[in-house]
Design a protein around this motif. Structure first.
Motif, PDB file in Angstrom:
ATOM      1  N   TYR A  73       0.844  -1.191   0.000  1.00  0.00           N
ATOM      2  CA  TYR A  73       0.000   0.000   0.000  1.00  0.00           C
ATOM      3  C   TYR A  73       0.885   1.249   0.000  1.00  0.00           C
ATOM      4  N   ARG A  74       0.339   2.333  -0.558  1.00  0.00           N
ATOM      5  CA  ARG A  74       0.938   3.656  -0.446  1.00  0.00           C
ATOM      6  C   ARG A  74      -0.163   4.637  -0.070  1.00  0.00           C
ATOM      7  N   ILE A  75       0.239   5.731   0.639  1.00  0.00           N
ATOM      8  CA  ILE A  75      -0.753   6.655   1.178  1.00  0.00           C
ATOM      9  C   ILE A  75      -0.305   8.098   0.972  1.00  0.00           C
ATOM     10  N   GLY A  76      -1.276   9.001   0.796  1.00  0.00           N
ATOM     11  CA  GLY A  76      -0.992  10.430   0.655  1.00  0.00           C
ATOM     12  C   GLY A  76      -2.124  11.242   1.254  1.00  0.00           C
ATOM     13  N   TYR A  77      -1.864  12.547   1.481  1.00  0.00           N
ATOM     14  CA  TYR A  77      -2.821  13.403   2.170  1.00  0.00           C
ATOM     15  C   TYR A  77      -2.903  14.754   1.473  1.00  0.00           C
ATOM     16  N   THR A  78      -4.098  15.334   1.433  1.00  0.00           N
ATOM     17  CA  THR A  78      -4.263  16.701   0.934  1.00  0.00           C
ATOM     18  C   THR A  78      -5.293  17.422   1.794  1.00  0.00           C
ATOM     19  N   ASP A  79      -5.149  18.732   1.872  1.00  0.00           N
ATOM     20  CA  ASP A  79      -6.139  19.599   2.504  1.00  0.00           C
ATOM     21  C   ASP A  79      -7.234  19.836   1.466  1.00  0.00           C
ATOM     22  N   VAL A  80      -8.475  19.465   1.770  1.00  0.00           N
ATOM     23  CA  VAL A  80      -9.532  19.552   0.761  1.00  0.00           C
ATOM     24  C   VAL A  80      -9.829  20.987   0.350  1.00  0.00           C
ATOM     25  N   SER A  81      -9.400  21.958   1.162  1.00  0.00           N
ATOM     26  CA  SER A  81      -9.629  23.359   0.789  1.00  0.00           C
ATOM     27  C   SER A  81      -8.689  23.813  -0.327  1.00  0.00           C
ATOM     28  N   ASP A  82      -7.612  23.046  -0.549  1.00  0.00           N
ATOM     29  CA  ASP A  82      -6.662  23.359  -1.621  1.00  0.00           C
ATOM     30  C   ASP A  82      -7.062  22.558  -2.857  1.00  0.00           C
ATOM     31  N   LEU A  83      -7.777  23.203  -3.761  1.00  0.00           N
ATOM     32  CA  LEU A  83      -8.332  22.498  -4.917  1.00  0.00           C
ATOM     33  C   LEU A  83      -7.261  22.027  -5.888  1.00  0.00           C
ATOM     34  N   ASN A  84      -6.068  22.615  -5.810  1.00  0.00           N
ATOM     35  CA  ASN A  84      -4.992  22.255  -6.742  1.00  0.00           C
ATOM     36  C   ASN A  84      -4.019  21.232  -6.162  1.00  0.00           C
ATOM     37  N   ALA A  85      -4.253  20.825  -4.942  1.00  0.00           N
ATOM     38  CA  ALA A  85      -3.309  19.925  -4.281  1.00  0.00           C
ATOM     39  C   ALA A  85      -3.457  18.499  -4.802  1.00  0.00           C
ATOM     40  N   SER A  86      -2.348  17.814  -4.902  1.00  0.00           N
ATOM     41  CA  SER A  86      -2.353  16.394  -5.242  1.00  0.00           C
ATOM     42  C   SER A  86      -1.493  15.674  -4.213  1.00  0.00           C
ATOM     43  N   PRO A  87      -1.882  14.466  -3.807  1.00  0.00           N
ATOM     44  CA  PRO A  87      -1.156  13.790  -2.730  1.00  0.00           C
ATOM     45  C   PRO A  87       0.208  13.276  -3.170  1.00  0.00           C
ATOM     46  N   THR A  88       1.187  13.390  -2.288  1.00  0.00           N
ATOM     47  CA  THR A  88       2.485  12.751  -2.474  1.00  0.00           C
ATOM     48  C   THR A  88       2.425  11.410  -1.761  1.00  0.00           C
ATOM     49  N   LEU A  89       2.521  10.328  -2.530  1.00  0.00           N
ATOM     50  CA  LEU A  89       2.330   9.006  -1.959  1.00  0.00           C
ATOM     51  C   LEU A  89       3.584   8.519  -1.238  1.00  0.00           C
ATOM     52  N   GLU A  90       3.374   7.932  -0.061  1.00  0.00           N
ATOM     53  CA  GLU A  90       4.450   7.395   0.742  1.00  0.00           C
ATOM     54  C   GLU A  90       4.154   5.929   1.058  1.00  0.00           C
ATOM     55  N   ALA A  91       5.186   5.188   1.409  1.00  0.00           N
ATOM     56  CA  ALA A  91       4.998   3.788   1.761  1.00  0.00           C
ATOM     57  C   ALA A  91       4.113   3.669   2.995  1.00  0.00           C
ATOM     58  N   MET A  92       3.293   2.642   3.025  1.00  0.00           N
ATOM     59  CA  MET A  92       2.396   2.363   4.146  1.00  0.00           C
ATOM     60  C   MET A  92       2.681   0.938   4.624  1.00  0.00           C
ATOM     61  N   PRO A  93       3.740   0.758   5.416  1.00  0.00           N
ATOM     62  CA  PRO A  93       4.150  -0.591   5.816  1.00  0.00           C
ATOM     63  C   PRO A  93       3.030  -1.366   6.509  1.00  0.00           C
ATOM     64  N   LYS A  94       2.801  -2.573   6.042  1.00  0.00           N
ATOM     65  CA  LYS A  94       1.794  -3.471   6.621  1.00  0.00           C
ATOM     66  C   LYS A  94       0.391  -2.865   6.603  1.00  0.00           C
ATOM     67  N   GLY A  95       0.201  -1.846   5.768  1.00  0.00           N
ATOM     68  CA  GLY A  95      -1.135  -1.277   5.609  1.00  0.00           C
ATOM     69  C   GLY A  95      -1.596  -0.412   6.754  1.00  0.00           C
ATOM     70  N   SER A  96      -0.665   0.118   7.558  1.00  0.00           N
ATOM     71  CA  SER A  96      -1.064   0.987   8.660  1.00  0.00           C
ATOM     72  C   SER A  96      -0.018   2.067   8.896  1.00  0.00           C
ATOM     73  N   VAL A  97      -0.464   3.197   9.438  1.00  0.00           N
ATOM     74  CA  VAL A  97       0.440   4.302   9.719  1.00  0.00           C
ATOM     75  C   VAL A  97      -0.225   5.216  10.743  1.00  0.00           C
ATOM     76  N   ASN A  98       0.587   5.889  11.556  1.00  0.00           N
ATOM     77  CA  ASN A  98       0.099   6.937  12.455  1.00  0.00           C
ATOM     78  C   ASN A  98       0.509   8.277  11.870  1.00  0.00           C
ATOM     79  N   LYS A  99      -0.441   9.151  11.669  1.00  0.00           N
ATOM     80  CA  LYS A  99      -0.190  10.441  11.022  1.00  0.00           C
ATOM     81  C   LYS A  99      -0.543  11.580  11.968  1.00  0.00           C
ATOM     82  N   LYS A 100       0.340  12.582  12.032  1.00  0.00           N
ATOM     83  CA  LYS A 100       0.072  13.781  12.815  1.00  0.00           C
ATOM     84  C   LYS A 100      -0.230  14.927  11.866  1.00  0.00           C
TER      85      LYS A 100
END
Length: 316
Positions: A73-100
């Protein structure tokens, strides 16, 4: 033909036939290249309850993903208020991650997960969550940075190591890959030293930064820049930049550095109209050290995995 010779010939012929048949090519198949199915994203906002629907203010979220026939798996994040943003995908080891999540207030983010199956076949899913982030910076840090109202800083060309490069990690706060000499960039990029950055405290919770670059901004080009008006290609150097003023906030440093090695506070610029020292794609500048007369910053560099180090002093 001599009988012994014939016997030897027959034996050799038999061995050759055995070797020939033993070297028959194996047939391999990759199997069906089917995309993962039933991709589900599960989130747990830390501290979420009826009284705190968006969490306890820490910004911490536990995220997991499951899918049938998924290998990675790979995971990325965007602020939905930024209509031009696209996620930068990062590795998601074992399908889980803690995000701050560090943007202050109640902010809605879009989580994008890509599940990969055999042969690289993929499936994408998204989920929107709203997260609360609260942070109260040390008043001494605020006073040192803004002077109590407004204060201007510049890169200190007079000391070695005023710019450096090292790994962006939670275990290293050293520019171990490269460190600048005194006046290192004068010959090629003197704009690095003539640029200035003014931090203003508008009220107890509102702050602005002005980036002024009379001789241009030192940065890379294209997508590696992170500030507007920079050419799509070219070498690292000074490029015309109109300057700008934007909001910034103080947040808890997200890199996870040891508490005894950092103030655990970062300066988070609100948008791409401003920068500090060097035009970079990331806008979180970790405060490694700050006094009334000295500031040492680290920012995730233009390339993933790099950290840029900057030493600044007040403009007299």
């Amino acid at each position: 033909m001599n009988k012994s010779i014939l016997t030897k010939f027959s034996a050799l012929l038999g061995m050759a036939l055995v070797l020939f048949t033993g070297c028959k090519e194996e047939e391999y198949t990759l199997g069906a290249l089917s995309s993962p199915e039933n991709l589900i994203i599960t989130t747990e906002v830390v501290g979420q309850n009826d009284a705190n629907p968006y969490g306890d203010g820490s910004g911490l979220v536990k995220i997991s993903a499951t899918a049938d026939n998924a290998m990675t798996y790979r995971i990325g994040y965007t602020d939905v208020s930024d209509l031009n943003a696209s996620p930068t995908l990062e590795a998601m080891p074992k399908g889980s991650v803690n995000k701050k999540f560090s943007k202050l207030g109640n902010v809605t983010y879009r989580i994008t997960v890509v599940a990969y199956g055999a042969g690289g076949a993929s499936t994408v899913a998204t989920k929107d969550i709203t997260v609360k982030s609260v942070f109260n910076p040390d008043p001494t840090i605020v006073a040192n940075l803004t002077g109590g109202s407004s204060k201007t800083w510049k890169v200190d060309a007079s000391v070695a190591g005023h710019m450096g490069v090292g790994p962006y990690s939670s275990t290293s706060i050293s520019p171990e890959w490269w460190s600048s000499a005194v006046n290192e960039k004068v010959a090629c990029c003197n704009c690095f030293y003539t640029a200035s950055f003014t931090f203003t405290q508008v009220n107890p919770t509102t702050f602005t930064i002005n980036s002024s670059t009379p001789d241009g901004a030192l940065t890379k080009t294209g997508t590696l820049s992170g500030i507007p008006g920079i050419p799509a290609s070219g070498e690292e150097g000074c490029y015309p930049y109109a300057g700008g003023t934007g909001a910034f906030s103080f947040i808890e440093a997200s890199a996870g550095l040891p508490a005894d090695a950092t103030t655990s506070t970062s300066i988070l610029l609100a948008d791409n109209s401003t920068f500090i020292g060097y035009g970079a794609t990331k806008k979180e500048y970790e405060i490694l050290e700050i006094t009334a007369d000295y500031m040492y910053l680290r920012v995730q560099g233009t390339e993933t995995g790099n950290a840029w180090y900057l030493k600044l002093i007040p403009v007299q």
